[in-house]
Scaffold this motif. Structure first.
Motif, PDB file in Angstrom:
ATOM      1  N   VAL A 168       0.834  -1.202   0.000  1.00 26.61           N
ATOM      2  CA  VAL A 168       0.000   0.000   0.000  1.00 26.61           C
ATOM      3  C   VAL A 168       0.868   1.252   0.000  1.00 26.61           C
ATOM      4  O   VAL A 168       0.578   2.230  -0.698  1.00 26.61           O
ATOM      5  CB  VAL A 168      -0.957  -0.002   1.213  1.00 26.61           C
ATOM      6  CG1 VAL A 168      -1.789   1.280   1.240  1.00 26.61           C
ATOM      7  CG2 VAL A 168      -1.869  -1.219   1.166  1.00 26.61           C
ATOM      8  N   GLN A 211       2.066   1.861  -3.385  1.00 32.65           N
ATOM      9  CA  GLN A 211       0.982   2.395  -4.209  1.00 32.65           C
ATOM     10  C   GLN A 211       0.805   3.893  -3.979  1.00 32.65           C
ATOM     11  O   GLN A 211       0.565   4.659  -4.923  1.00 32.65           O
ATOM     12  CB  GLN A 211      -0.327   1.678  -3.896  1.00 32.65           C
ATOM     13  CG  GLN A 211      -0.411   0.238  -4.385  1.00 32.65           C
ATOM     14  CD  GLN A 211      -1.725  -0.400  -3.990  1.00 32.65           C
ATOM     15  OE1 GLN A 211      -2.788   0.220  -4.082  1.00 32.65           O
ATOM     16  NE2 GLN A 211      -1.668  -1.629  -3.511  1.00 32.65           N
ATOM     17  N   ASP A 214      -7.156  12.576  -2.851  1.00 29.70           N
ATOM     18  CA  ASP A 214      -7.810  11.469  -3.557  1.00 29.70           C
ATOM     19  C   ASP A 214      -7.120  10.123  -3.303  1.00 29.70           C
ATOM     20  O   ASP A 214      -7.586   9.093  -3.789  1.00 29.70           O
ATOM     21  CB  ASP A 214      -7.819  11.742  -5.071  1.00 29.70           C
ATOM     22  CG  ASP A 214      -8.673  12.938  -5.435  1.00 29.70           C
ATOM     23  OD1 ASP A 214      -9.629  13.226  -4.691  1.00 29.70           O
ATOM     24  OD2 ASP A 214      -8.374  13.600  -6.455  1.00 29.70           O
ATOM     25  N   PRO A 252      -6.838   8.154  -0.563  1.00 29.16           N
ATOM     26  CA  PRO A 252      -7.584   7.065   0.109  1.00 29.16           C
ATOM     27  C   PRO A 252      -8.467   6.275  -0.852  1.00 29.16           C
ATOM     28  O   PRO A 252      -8.483   5.041  -0.811  1.00 29.16           O
ATOM     29  CB  PRO A 252      -8.416   7.817   1.160  1.00 29.16           C
ATOM     30  CG  PRO A 252      -7.601   9.032   1.470  1.00 29.16           C
ATOM     31  CD  PRO A 252      -7.000   9.440   0.154  1.00 29.16           C
ATOM     32  N   GLU A 253      -9.191   6.964  -1.707  1.00 26.19           N
ATOM     33  CA  GLU A 253     -10.040   6.263  -2.671  1.00 26.19           C
ATOM     34  C   GLU A 253      -9.197   5.512  -3.695  1.00 26.19           C
ATOM     35  O   GLU A 253      -9.523   4.387  -4.085  1.00 26.19           O
ATOM     36  CB  GLU A 253     -10.954   7.275  -3.375  1.00 26.19           C
ATOM     37  CG  GLU A 253     -11.896   6.629  -4.389  1.00 26.19           C
ATOM     38  CD  GLU A 253     -12.797   7.662  -5.069  1.00 26.19           C
ATOM     39  OE1 GLU A 253     -13.579   7.258  -5.944  1.00 26.19           O
ATOM     40  OE2 GLU A 253     -12.691   8.850  -4.719  1.00 26.19           O
ATOM     41  N   VAL A 313      -6.212   4.134  -3.394  1.00 28.76           N
ATOM     42  CA  VAL A 313      -5.589   2.907  -2.881  1.00 28.76           C
ATOM     43  C   VAL A 313      -6.569   2.060  -2.074  1.00 28.76           C
ATOM     44  O   VAL A 313      -6.170   1.034  -1.513  1.00 28.76           O
ATOM     45  CB  VAL A 313      -4.337   3.234  -2.030  1.00 28.76           C
ATOM     46  CG1 VAL A 313      -3.303   3.971  -2.860  1.00 28.76           C
ATOM     47  CG2 VAL A 313      -4.712   4.027  -0.782  1.00 28.76           C
ATOM     48  N   ASP A 314      -7.831   2.507  -2.018  1.00 30.89           N
ATOM     49  CA  ASP A 314      -8.897   1.766  -1.336  1.00 30.89           C
ATOM     50  C   ASP A 314      -8.556   1.522   0.137  1.00 30.89           C
ATOM     51  O   ASP A 314      -8.651   0.404   0.644  1.00 30.89           O
ATOM     52  CB  ASP A 314      -9.173   0.440  -2.056  1.00 30.89           C
ATOM     53  CG  ASP A 314     -10.481  -0.216  -1.580  1.00 30.89           C
ATOM     54  OD1 ASP A 314     -11.351   0.536  -1.097  1.00 30.89           O
ATOM     55  OD2 ASP A 314     -10.610  -1.443  -1.696  1.00 30.89           O
ATOM     56  N   ARG A 315      -8.169   2.582   0.828  1.00 32.62           N
ATOM     57  CA  ARG A 315      -7.901   2.526   2.253  1.00 32.62           C
ATOM     58  C   ARG A 315      -8.552   3.731   2.920  1.00 32.62           C
ATOM     59  O   ARG A 315      -8.767   4.768   2.282  1.00 32.62           O
ATOM     60  CB  ARG A 315      -6.392   2.531   2.546  1.00 32.62           C
ATOM     61  CG  ARG A 315      -5.648   1.302   2.057  1.00 32.62           C
ATOM     62  CD  ARG A 315      -6.100   0.031   2.766  1.00 32.62           C
ATOM     63  NE  ARG A 315      -5.277  -1.125   2.437  1.00 32.62           N
ATOM     64  CZ  ARG A 315      -5.420  -1.866   1.356  1.00 32.62           C
ATOM     65  NH1 ARG A 315      -6.341  -1.556   0.447  1.00 32.62           N
ATOM     66  NH2 ARG A 315      -4.633  -2.919   1.151  1.00 32.62           N
ATOM     67  N   ASP A 316      -8.859   3.610   4.224  1.00 33.76           N
ATOM     68  CA  ASP A 316      -9.513   4.735   4.895  1.00 33.76           C
ATOM     69  C   ASP A 316      -8.521   5.879   5.116  1.00 33.76           C
ATOM     70  O   ASP A 316      -7.300   5.707   5.015  1.00 33.76           O
ATOM     71  CB  ASP A 316     -10.161   4.303   6.210  1.00 33.76           C
ATOM     72  CG  ASP A 316      -9.169   3.713   7.207  1.00 33.76           C
ATOM     73  OD1 ASP A 316      -8.018   4.196   7.269  1.00 33.76           O
ATOM     74  OD2 ASP A 316      -9.542   2.760   7.920  1.00 33.76           O
TER      75      ASP A 316
END
Length: 286
Positions: free
Chosen positions: A219, A222, A235, A237-238, A240-243
């Motif tokens: 992560v 990424q 942008d 968090p969205e 890398v699909d993490r909070d």
């Protein structure tokens, strides 16, 4: 010294001759000497005087641990010619090496492509002759077309090498990633072998100067790649699909290791009771 030759460095130090006439000296040891660097040569003055012409250097600055005596020395500069290798250690190795870079490259002519790559996009630019100037903090090029290019020595992100035919000759090309006006660019450099040998060492020193010794997870890698490709920090968090909290932790770690820097702080705000009352009043007035 010859006419026009200038002294750049003069200190007590030590040296080891690791290769003579093309053969490694396995029992070589360090000898005390006076290290004198001029615009034309390195002179090692000990029990006898040894002189290495700057223009004969084929490689510099990489380790050449010919034996345990060399391996245990924390810092030295290797000077290689066709059939000799000298290891030189001085009280301030960085000062000596910068002086060596200056002796080898200042006012030398290199061929430069700039910017060869900008924001990840290859640019259609020609090779241009450029006069080189080295300082403690930067590499500067005064190009024949009038451009002034500066590469900060602590801003060299990566260096790749390639073999190409440039100006009718097969040459080693250095592809240098750095920043210019807050954007990622590549500058490509090449020239005569004695210039590129020293330039390569200088560029690698720049990479090592601030290379973070990190064990990044997937992560975190990424996040770095997303920032490098232009994704807004807000942008991430969205992307890398993490909070948000996890991404903020990653940012804090990368800041700590000098991988990223804070350009401006975002102020987090929440309404107080007085603020909620004022908002209610404003809504009632509509």
């Amino acid at each position: 010294m010859s006419q026009g030759e200038r002294k750049l460095y003069d200190e007590r130090g030590k040296f080891m001759q690791a290769v003579k006439d093309g053969h490694e000296i396995r029992d070589a040891d360090w000898s005390a000497c006076r290290v004198v660097l001029t615009t034309e040569r390195v002179v090692l003055i000990g029990d006898e005087k040894r002189s290495i012409d700057i223009d004969t250097l084929g490689r510099v600055n990489d380790r050449f641990d010919v034996n345990q005596n060399a391996a245990v020395e924390g810092s030295y500069t290797s000077l290689r010619t066709d059939d000799m290798v000298f290891l030189v250690s001085t009280p301030d190795q960085d000062t000596f090496e910068t002086a060596l870079y200056k002796a080898s490259l200042n006012n030398g002519i290199l061929l430069v492509q700039h910017p060869a790559v900008e924001g990840g996009v290859v640019q259609d630019v020609e090779w241009t002759k450029a006069k080189t100037k080295i300082s403690e903090d930067a590499i500067r090029f005064a190009m024949a077309d009038g451009q002034k290019v500066r590469i900060d020595r602590d801003d060299i992100g990566d260096v790749e090498t390639d073999k190409r035919t440039v100006d009718g000759q097969d040459r080693t090309v250095y592809e240098v990633e750095h920043t210019e006006d807050d954007r990622s660019v590549e500058t490509h450099l090449t020239g005569e072998s004695h210039h590129t040998a020293v330039m390569g060492a200088l560029l690698e020193e720049g990479v090592e100067r601030h290379r973070a010794n990190l064990d990044l997870d997937g992560v975190e890698k990424q996040v770095i790649m997303a920032l490098h490709s232009g994704v807004s920090p807000f942008d991430i968090p969205e992307f890398v699909d993490r909070d948000v909290e996890r991404v903020e932790e990653i940012f804090d770690r990368l800041i700590e290791y000098d991988v990223i820097e804070v350009e401006r702080e975002r102020t987090e705000v929440a309404l107080t009771p007085e603020g909620r009352q004022a908002a209610g009043d404003s809504i009632g007035d509509r």
